[in-house]
Scaffold this motif. Structure first.
Motif, PDB file in Angstrom:
ATOM      1  N   ARG A   8     -12.280 -40.010  51.143  1.00 40.36           N
ATOM      2  CA  ARG A   8     -12.610 -38.637  51.479  1.00 40.36           C
ATOM      3  C   ARG A   8     -12.232 -37.729  50.204  1.00 40.36           C
ATOM      4  NH1 ARG A   8     -13.799 -40.689  55.065  1.00 40.36           N
ATOM      5  NH2 ARG A   8     -13.892 -40.273  57.297  1.00 40.36           N
ATOM      6  N   GLN A   9     -12.893 -36.597  50.174  1.00 37.58           N
ATOM      7  CA  GLN A   9     -12.895 -35.775  48.972  1.00 37.58           C
ATOM      8  C   GLN A   9     -11.654 -35.068  48.854  1.00 37.58           C
ATOM      9  OE1 GLN A   9     -14.659 -31.600  47.646  1.00 37.58           O
ATOM     10  NE2 GLN A   9     -16.318 -33.198  47.593  1.00 37.58           N
ATOM     11  N   VAL A  10     -10.926 -35.058  47.816  1.00 36.21           N
ATOM     12  CA  VAL A  10      -9.736 -34.128  47.709  1.00 36.21           C
ATOM     13  C   VAL A  10     -10.115 -32.753  47.034  1.00 36.21           C
ATOM     14  CG1 VAL A  10      -7.594 -33.955  46.519  1.00 36.21           C
ATOM     15  CG2 VAL A  10      -8.285 -36.341  47.362  1.00 36.21           C
ATOM     16  N   GLY A  11     -10.929 -32.657  46.067  1.00 37.77           N
ATOM     17  CA  GLY A  11     -11.347 -31.507  45.654  1.00 37.77           C
ATOM     18  C   GLY A  11     -11.803 -31.647  44.097  1.00 37.77           C
ATOM     19  N   TYR A  56     -11.246 -38.446  44.774  1.00 41.24           N
ATOM     20  CA  TYR A  56     -11.413 -38.995  46.166  1.00 41.24           C
ATOM     21  C   TYR A  56     -10.261 -39.659  46.532  1.00 41.24           C
ATOM     22  CZ  TYR A  56     -16.333 -37.355  46.853  1.00 41.24           C
ATOM     23  OH  TYR A  56     -17.385 -36.693  46.895  1.00 41.24           O
ATOM     24  N   CYS A  57      -9.750 -39.569  47.581  1.00 42.00           N
ATOM     25  CA  CYS A  57      -8.687 -40.241  48.189  1.00 42.00           C
ATOM     26  C   CYS A  57      -9.080 -41.627  48.884  1.00 42.00           C
ATOM     27  CB  CYS A  57      -7.973 -39.486  49.357  1.00 42.00           C
ATOM     28  SG  CYS A  57      -6.835 -40.247  50.231  1.00 42.00           S
ATOM     29  N   VAL A  58      -8.819 -42.717  48.472  1.00 41.73           N
ATOM     30  CA  VAL A  58      -9.222 -43.948  49.100  1.00 41.73           C
ATOM     31  C   VAL A  58      -8.267 -44.799  49.738  1.00 41.73           C
ATOM     32  CG1 VAL A  58     -10.431 -46.129  48.070  1.00 41.73           C
ATOM     33  CG2 VAL A  58     -11.224 -44.038  47.198  1.00 41.73           C
ATOM     34  N   LEU A  59      -8.408 -45.283  50.842  1.00 44.64           N
ATOM     35  CA  LEU A  59      -7.287 -46.219  51.590  1.00 44.64           C
ATOM     36  C   LEU A  59      -7.955 -47.446  51.731  1.00 44.64           C
ATOM     37  CD1 LEU A  59      -6.443 -43.610  54.421  1.00 44.64           C
ATOM     38  CD2 LEU A  59      -5.569 -43.671  51.999  1.00 44.64           C
ATOM     39  N   ILE A  60      -7.328 -48.442  51.334  1.00 48.45           N
ATOM     40  CA  ILE A  60      -7.706 -49.789  51.303  1.00 48.45           C
ATOM     41  C   ILE A  60      -6.657 -50.784  51.975  1.00 48.45           C
ATOM     42  CG2 ILE A  60      -9.549 -49.497  49.516  1.00 48.45           C
ATOM     43  CD1 ILE A  60      -7.816 -51.485  47.935  1.00 48.45           C
ATOM     44  N   ASP A  61      -6.914 -51.749  52.402  1.00 42.76           N
ATOM     45  CA  ASP A  61      -6.222 -52.738  53.069  1.00 42.76           C
ATOM     46  C   ASP A  61      -5.728 -53.760  51.768  1.00 42.76           C
ATOM     47  OD1 ASP A  61      -4.872 -55.169  53.909  1.00 42.76           O
ATOM     48  OD2 ASP A  61      -6.705 -55.661  55.151  1.00 42.76           O
ATOM     49  N   ILE A  62      -4.582 -53.780  51.211  1.00 41.57           N
ATOM     50  CA  ILE A  62      -4.336 -54.211  49.767  1.00 41.57           C
ATOM     51  C   ILE A  62      -4.600 -55.586  49.942  1.00 41.57           C
ATOM     52  CG2 ILE A  62      -1.981 -54.718  50.151  1.00 41.57           C
ATOM     53  CD1 ILE A  62      -1.448 -53.134  47.461  1.00 41.57           C
ATOM     54  N   ASP A  63      -4.472 -56.321  51.086  1.00 38.57           N
ATOM     55  CA  ASP A  63      -4.494 -57.774  51.318  1.00 38.57           C
ATOM     56  C   ASP A  63      -6.149 -58.192  50.931  1.00 38.57           C
ATOM     57  OD1 ASP A  63      -2.107 -58.235  52.181  1.00 38.57           O
ATOM     58  OD2 ASP A  63      -2.695 -58.246  54.244  1.00 38.57           O
ATOM     59  N   ARG A  64      -7.002 -57.230  51.166  1.00 40.43           N
ATOM     60  CA  ARG A  64      -8.276 -57.427  50.738  1.00 40.43           C
ATOM     61  C   ARG A  64      -8.790 -57.395  49.384  1.00 40.43           C
ATOM     62  NH1 ARG A  64     -11.973 -53.640  54.065  1.00 40.43           N
ATOM     63  NH2 ARG A  64     -13.642 -54.776  53.256  1.00 40.43           N
ATOM     64  N   TYR A  65      -7.985 -56.892  48.560  1.00 40.44           N
ATOM     65  CA  TYR A  65      -8.047 -56.494  46.875  1.00 40.44           C
ATOM     66  C   TYR A  65      -7.853 -57.918  46.334  1.00 40.44           C
ATOM     67  CZ  TYR A  65      -7.545 -54.571  42.435  1.00 40.44           C
ATOM     68  OH  TYR A  65      -7.595 -54.210  41.079  1.00 40.44           O
ATOM     69  N   ASN A  66      -8.930 -58.149  45.630  1.00 40.05           N
ATOM     70  CA  ASN A  66      -8.773 -59.286  44.733  1.00 40.05           C
ATOM     71  C   ASN A  66      -7.880 -58.969  43.628  1.00 40.05           C
ATOM     72  OD1 ASN A  66      -9.169 -61.562  42.916  1.00 40.05           O
ATOM     73  ND2 ASN A  66     -11.438 -61.339  43.224  1.00 40.05           N
ATOM     74  N   ILE A 119       4.073 -45.314  44.444  1.00 41.51           N
ATOM     75  CA  ILE A 119       3.882 -43.647  44.130  1.00 41.51           C
ATOM     76  C   ILE A 119       4.913 -43.060  43.624  1.00 41.51           C
ATOM     77  CG2 ILE A 119       4.353 -43.085  46.437  1.00 41.51           C
ATOM     78  CD1 ILE A 119       1.372 -41.455  46.102  1.00 41.51           C
ATOM     79  N   ASN A 120       6.006 -43.642  43.573  1.00 46.08           N
ATOM     80  CA  ASN A 120       7.440 -42.846  43.398  1.00 46.08           C
ATOM     81  C   ASN A 120       7.835 -42.968  41.779  1.00 46.08           C
ATOM     82  OD1 ASN A 120       7.753 -41.451  45.684  1.00 46.08           O
ATOM     83  ND2 ASN A 120       8.303 -43.657  46.682  1.00 46.08           N
ATOM     84  N   THR A 121       7.242 -44.313  41.117  1.00 41.25           N
ATOM     85  CA  THR A 121       7.403 -44.534  39.860  1.00 41.25           C
ATOM     86  C   THR A 121       6.434 -44.475  39.011  1.00 41.25           C
ATOM     87  OG1 THR A 121       7.402 -46.953  40.655  1.00 41.25           O
ATOM     88  CG2 THR A 121       9.640 -45.756  40.794  1.00 41.25           C
ATOM     89  N   ILE A 158      -3.251 -36.789  42.273  1.00 41.18           N
ATOM     90  CA  ILE A 158      -2.570 -37.606  42.993  1.00 41.18           C
ATOM     91  C   ILE A 158      -1.788 -36.660  44.046  1.00 41.18           C
ATOM     92  CG2 ILE A 158      -0.595 -39.158  43.002  1.00 41.18           C
ATOM     93  CD1 ILE A 158      -1.786 -40.013  40.363  1.00 41.18           C
ATOM     94  N   ALA A 159      -1.040 -35.668  43.470  1.00 39.34           N
ATOM     95  CA  ALA A 159      -0.137 -35.001  44.171  1.00 39.34           C
ATOM     96  C   ALA A 159      -1.224 -34.267  45.620  1.00 39.34           C
ATOM     97  CB  ALA A 159       0.319 -33.929  43.589  1.00 39.34           C
ATOM     98  N   ASP A 160      -2.328 -34.051  45.154  1.00 40.47           N
ATOM     99  CA  ASP A 160      -2.998 -33.219  46.244  1.00 40.47           C
ATOM    100  C   ASP A 160      -3.525 -34.215  47.121  1.00 40.47           C
ATOM    101  OD1 ASP A 160      -2.919 -30.927  44.899  1.00 40.47           O
ATOM    102  OD2 ASP A 160      -4.565 -30.840  43.724  1.00 40.47           O
ATOM    103  N   ALA A 161      -4.106 -35.583  46.552  1.00 34.82           N
ATOM    104  CA  ALA A 161      -4.334 -36.557  47.443  1.00 34.82           C
ATOM    105  C   ALA A 161      -3.462 -36.993  48.427  1.00 34.82           C
ATOM    106  CB  ALA A 161      -4.808 -37.660  46.639  1.00 34.82           C
ATOM    107  N   LEU A 162      -2.098 -37.074  47.989  1.00 36.82           N
ATOM    108  CA  LEU A 162      -1.021 -37.170  48.660  1.00 36.82           C
ATOM    109  C   LEU A 162      -0.733 -36.163  49.836  1.00 36.82           C
ATOM    110  CD1 LEU A 162       1.411 -39.527  49.592  1.00 36.82           C
ATOM    111  CD2 LEU A 162       2.781 -37.998  48.007  1.00 36.82           C
ATOM    112  N   LYS A 163      -0.833 -35.059  49.669  1.00 36.39           N
ATOM    113  CA  LYS A 163      -0.749 -33.949  50.671  1.00 36.39           C
ATOM    114  C   LYS A 163      -1.857 -34.213  51.577  1.00 36.39           C
ATOM    115  CE  LYS A 163       1.009 -30.413  47.578  1.00 36.39           C
ATOM    116  NZ  LYS A 163       0.106 -29.426  46.530  1.00 36.39           N
TER     117      LYS A 163
END
Lengths: 228, 228
Positions: B79-82, B100-110, B124-126, B138-143
Motif C-alpha cells: 500500500r502506498q504511504v506517500g 510503499y508499506c509492504v507486509l510479508i510472512d517472514i517465514d516465506r522470505y529466503n 523497528i525499535n533499534t 518508516i514513521a509514516d508507514a508505521l502510523k
DNA sequence: TCAAAAGTGTTAAGTTTACACCCATGA
DNA sequence: TCATGGGTGTAAACTTAACACTTTTGA
C-alpha cells in the motif's frame, strides 16, 4: 562521480505535477474548486487545479505555490493525499501527480479568479465527469478529510474566523455525509476550551441570532484534546 | 500537437523511485528489512529497499516489481504511504520517491537474499541511522499500519497461514507499541467468524500447546466487521 | 402572531476496561 | 512436581445515542 551520473541517467525521468483538491464551505454545502481545461487535448473537460513541480522546489512548496497561484491565498491548510502514477493517466506525456488536500475559507476567495481560471465552485455531490483519475483523487482527499475532521481541528480552516455552532455542525455533517444530533454535538464542543464563545452575535442565519465562536490555537496547543 | 509537446517539455522531469518499507514479524518483534548501500556516495549507509519506476509501469506495479525483486515474493500486501520530494533528498540527482508499506510472512522470505542484497531484518525499535528521509517514511508507514491494524484484517499478512491467538495478540502489541489485555483481546477475536479455529495445535510455543487459527477471507467478505 | 433557527439535560444502551485463577504438558 | 504459556467470565466505569420543548425576534 561519472559512474554516479551514469547510474541515474540510466533511469527514466517523468514530469511531476501537483493537483489541488480545494475544499470550500458555503450555505451548508461542501464545495470543490474545479477548472475547465483550456487547451487540447480534452479541452473543456473539468479537472482539478494543478501545476508542475519546479526544479528547485520541494513537493510541499510546489503545492503551496500552485495553491497560491490559483486562489491568491497564502498560509492555507495543505496536506498531501498521495501520488497517482498510472502510465497513461495524462494523454500528453508520462506525468506522476501528487494530490494535495487544500482547505480554505471561501469568504477569502476572490470570485473574479473564476473568470481568469475558468473555474467555479461545485458541490462535492454533484461534480461533473472529470479528467482521468481526478475523481479518485477527490475521493481519497475526502476520505482523508473525513478521517481528520473528528480528531484534529482542521474544520476551522473551512470557516471564517468567527462562526456559529450551527455552521460548525453543518460543516461536519457535509463532510461526513450524515446528520449529527445537535445537543450531543454542542455538549462535545462545550468540553473543548479552545472553541471559545465570543460575545458577538450573528443575525444572518436566524431572527433570534446565534453566538459566534472562535478557534483558539494557542489554547488548543496547551491542551490538544479534540473529539467531535 | 507540437504545441502540446512543447507545453510538456517546458517543464522539468525527475527520476521517480519506489522505496519499500518491508515489515516482518518474528519472535514477537516487528522487524524491517533494510539494506546497506553498496555504491557511493553514502556507501555503507543503511537505507530502505528501493528501485526506480520504469517508463511503461504504473506506480503500484513498480512497487510490486521492486518488492518482488527484493523479497522474491509475489502476491504480497503493498500500500502506498506517500510521496517524498525534498529537493536535495538524494545526493545524486533530483529524485521523487514514493514510499510503499509492504507486509510479508517472514517465514516465506529466503534468508539467502540477505547475502545478495546486503540486507537484514532489524527490530523497528533499534534501527540504525538511515539515509536522508527514510526514517520519515518508516514513521509514516508505521502510523499507516497502526491505523489499519485495528480496522482491517491486514495483520494476517504478517503471520503464517496458521497462527495462535498469542501470536496474533503479540503482533498487535508490537505494532501498536502497547500491551493488550489477553481476555479482552480473545473476546473480540471470538466475535469475528472469519478468524477460524482449526483443530490443529502448535506445540512450539508452550508445553501445553495452543490451538491454531486461520483467517478466512471469503467469510470476511461475507461479513466484514473487523474491530480489534 | 407566527415561522424559523437557537439553545438546553437526562436517561438508557452499549462499549470498554480491569482483573485472577485453573489447566495441560514436558522436562 | 513444577515452571511455562494457554485458556476462560464478570462487574464497574465510561462513552455514546436517543430524545422534545422553550426562547427570541423580524416580518
Amino acid at each position: 562521480m561519472d559512474k554516479l551520473k551514469h547510474f541515474y541517467n540510466s533511469h527514466p525521468r517523468f514530469h511531476v505535477a501537483i493537483d489541488c483538491i480545494v475544499f470550500g464551505f458555503r450555505n451548508g454545502e461542501l464545495k470543490l474548486l474545479i477548472q475547465q481545461r483550456n487547451f487540447e487535448p480534452f479541452q473543456g473537460v473539468w479537472s482539478l487545479m494543478g501545476g508542475f513541480v519546479r526544479e528547485d522546489e520541494d513537493l510541499d512548496d510546489a503545492a503551496r505555490r500552485v495553491c497560491n497561484e490559483l486562489t491568491g491565498l497564502k498560509d492555507v491548510y495543505v496536506r498531501q493525499v498521495g501520488a497517482y502514477g498510472k502510465v497513461d493517466r495524462d494523454p500528453g506525456a508520462r506525468v506522476v501527480s501528487v494530490a494535495y488536500c487544500v482547505l480554505i475559507d471561501i469568504d477569502r476567495y476572490n470570485e473574479q479568479l473564476n473568470m481568469i481560471n475558468s473555474s467555479y465552485w461545485e458541490n462535492i455531490n454533484t461534480l461533473p465527469e472529470m479528467f482521468f483519475d481526478h475523481k479518485d483523487m477527490i475521493a481519497d482527499a475526502l476520505k482523508l478529510l473525513q478521517r481528520k475532521i473528528s480528531r484534529e481541528p482542521v474544520g476551522f480552516n473551512l470557516l471564517p474566523p468567527l462562526f456559529t455552532l450551527t455552521q460548525l455542525q453543518t460543516l461536519h455533517e457535509a463532510i461526513l455525509g450524515e446528520r449529527i444530533d445537535k445537543r450531543n454535538f454542542r455538549k462535545r464542543v462545550g468540553e473543548m476550551a479552545f472553541i471559545e464563545k465570543t460575545d458577538q452575535i450573528d443575525k444572518t442565519g436566524s431572527r433570534k441570532g446565534a453566538y459566534l465562536y472562535r478557534f483558539n490555537n494557542k489554547e488548543y496547543r496547551r491542551n490538544p484534546d479534540f473529539k467531535l
